[in-house]
Design an enzyme around this catalytic site. Structure first.
Site, PDB file in Angstrom:
ATOM      1  N   ASP A 137      59.953  38.281   9.931  1.00  0.00           N
ATOM      2  CA  ASP A 137      60.397  37.693  11.152  1.00  0.00           C
ATOM      3  C   ASP A 137      59.690  38.578  12.617  1.00  0.00           C
ATOM      4  OD1 ASP A 137      62.367  37.137  12.497  1.00  0.00           O
ATOM      5  OD2 ASP A 137      64.333  37.729  11.100  1.00  0.00           O
ATOM      6  N   ASN A 186      64.959  26.704  10.592  1.00  0.00           N
ATOM      7  CA  ASN A 186      64.839  26.736  11.772  1.00  0.00           C
ATOM      8  C   ASN A 186      64.722  25.491  12.893  1.00  0.00           C
ATOM      9  OD1 ASN A 186      62.332  28.633  10.184  1.00  0.00           O
ATOM     10  ND2 ASN A 186      64.329  29.718  11.188  1.00  0.00           N
TER      11      ASN A 186
HETATM   12  C1  IPE Z   1      63.586  33.599   8.227  1.00  0.00           C
HETATM   13  O1  IPE Z   1      64.098  33.958   9.877  1.00  0.00           O
HETATM   14  C2  IPE Z   1      62.703  32.620   8.313  1.00  0.00           C
HETATM   15  C3  IPE Z   1      61.590  32.554   8.391  1.00  0.00           C
HETATM   16  C4  IPE Z   1      60.809  33.965   8.522  1.00  0.00           C
HETATM   17  C5  IPE Z   1      60.267  31.700   8.730  1.00  0.00           C
HETATM   18  P1  IPE Z   1      65.049  33.660  11.133  1.00  0.00           P
HETATM   19  O2  IPE Z   1      64.933  34.468  12.304  1.00  0.00           O
HETATM   20  O3  IPE Z   1      65.030  31.809  10.494  1.00  0.00           O
HETATM   21  O4  IPE Z   1      66.477  34.092   9.886  1.00  0.00           O
HETATM   22  P2  IPE Z   1      67.823  34.192  10.198  1.00  0.00           P
HETATM   23  O5  IPE Z   1      68.123  32.827  11.643  1.00  0.00           O
HETATM   24  O6  IPE Z   1      67.415  35.350  11.468  1.00  0.00           O
HETATM   25  O7  IPE Z   1      68.747  34.485   9.120  1.00  0.00           O
HETATM   26  C1  IPE Z   2      60.240  34.657  12.080  1.00  0.00           C
HETATM   27  O1  IPE Z   2      60.438  34.913  13.670  1.00  0.00           O
HETATM   28  C2  IPE Z   2      59.120  33.104  12.803  1.00  0.00           C
HETATM   29  C3  IPE Z   2      59.441  32.028  12.423  1.00  0.00           C
HETATM   30  C4  IPE Z   2      61.056  31.876  12.160  1.00  0.00           C
HETATM   31  C5  IPE Z   2      59.079  30.716  12.701  1.00  0.00           C
HETATM   32  P1  IPE Z   2      61.076  35.012  14.587  1.00  0.00           P
HETATM   33  O2  IPE Z   2      61.400  33.387  15.778  1.00  0.00           O
HETATM   34  O3  IPE Z   2      62.447  34.382  13.787  1.00  0.00           O
HETATM   35  O4  IPE Z   2      61.629  36.052  15.952  1.00  0.00           O
HETATM   36  P2  IPE Z   2      63.223  36.573  15.838  1.00  0.00           P
HETATM   37  O5  IPE Z   2      63.944  36.764  14.690  1.00  0.00           O
HETATM   38  O6  IPE Z   2      63.379  35.707  17.106  1.00  0.00           O
HETATM   39  O7  IPE Z   2      62.489  38.155  16.684  1.00  0.00           O
HETATM   40 MG    MG Z   3      64.269  35.268  12.921  1.00  0.00          MG
END
Ligand code: IPE
Ligand code: IPE
Ligand code: MG
Length: 249
Positions: free
Chosen positions: A27, A75
């Site tokens: 993340d 997502n």
């Molecule tokens: C979890 O991260 C999913 C992945 C790392 C692929 P998110 O960024 O989607 O999770 P939330 O929305 O902060 O809970």
């Molecule tokens: C994790 O990084 C990757 C995916 C969920 C695909 P994020 O895209 O959630 O990055 P933040 O949490 O917005 O910084």
């Molecule tokens: Mg994230």
């Protein structure tokens, strides 16, 4: 220390060996890019580069199974531009990495529901699974369109079909029966789940499988997560006492 007694709260216990199975919620890509004044996809590209380094480090650190969360069932709620950019990145990454994964002994698997994914992406996923099926150095599992609740619901649906067809007696159903229908049925449960970026939640990752996993949350954003930091997390894991519901003797 336990207040007033001078005794440590946790008694002396054996150091944990390296975790056999590490799962990572990668993340923080978006925030990493935003901090540099770049679009979110820039962060996803940087994040993909990190995967390479971490996969390579695993067998050297005694980790046989690595499972990474690449895209959740939630997502899809992101902008169309981000979702399609991510799908394109997955295709590109799989094509670029195929040869290296095959030759370095990585066995790749995908978990998650493929039904919503583009046909060309699914074809690449199938091909990679097939091409690496004899590899055994490290087992890399990529969670793509994965959600723990969705996985349990799909497993339950398949189990119900078996019951309906008379092949399984409903009275015999227990946790092990259900686990056989999960996407992860061939994998051991994760010993350690790591989440980067300072968020302390599961976000629907491996809900069933992580019942007794150790969790480590780190503030580092995924594109900055290095092999050295993985080693530090493994050192933290080695100090944990896993009890599985028992009383330490
Ligand atoms: C979890 O991260 C999913 C992945 C790392 C692929 P998110 O960024 O989607 O999770 P939330 O929305 O902060 O809970
Ligand atoms: C994790 O990084 C990757 C995916 C969920 C695909 P994020 O895209 O959630 O990055 P933040 O949490 O917005 O910084
Ligand atoms: Mg994230």
């Amino acid at each position: 220390m336990r207040a007033g007694t001078g005794k440590p709260i946790v008694g002396k216990h054996e150091e944990q060996a390296s975790p056999k199975h590490v799962a990572i919620i990668m993340d923080g890509n978006g925030r990493w890019a935003q901090a540099r004044g770049k679009p979110r996809l820039f962060g996803h590209h940087a994040g993909a580069q990190r995967v390479r380094e971490i996969v390579k480090a695993c067998p050297e650190l005694g980790v046989r199974y690595l499972t990474i969360f690449a895209f959740s069932t939630e997502n899809w709620k992101r902008t169309q531009a981000e979702v399609s950019g991510l799908m394109k990145l997955f295709r590109r990454y799989m094509m670029d990495e195929a040869r290296a994964l095959i030759s370095s002994g990585v066995r790749i698997r995908f978990i998650g529901d493929r039904i919503k994914l583009d046909e060309t992406l699914v074809a690449l996923m199938d091909e990679l699974e097939l091409l690496t099926c004899d590899n055994d150095v490290v087992h890399l599992t990529v969670a793509l369109n994965y959600g723990g609740r969705d996985e349990v619901a799909r497993a339950t649906k398949r189990l119900c079909r078996e019951v309906k067809a008379g092949r399984i007696d409903p009275e015999s159903v227990d946790g092990e029966t259900l686990a056989r229908f999960l996407d992860t049925y061939v994998l051991p449960d994760p010993d350690l789940v790591i989440r980067t970026s300072g968020e302390a939640r599961i976000s629907n990752f491996l809900l069933w499988q992580s019942a007794y996993s150790e969790y480590v949350f780190v503030d580092t954003l995924w594109p900055d997560f290095t092999r050295e930091e993985l080693e530090q997390v493994l050192a933290t894991f080695s100090t944990r006492e896993r009890r599985f519901g028992t009383v330490p003797g």
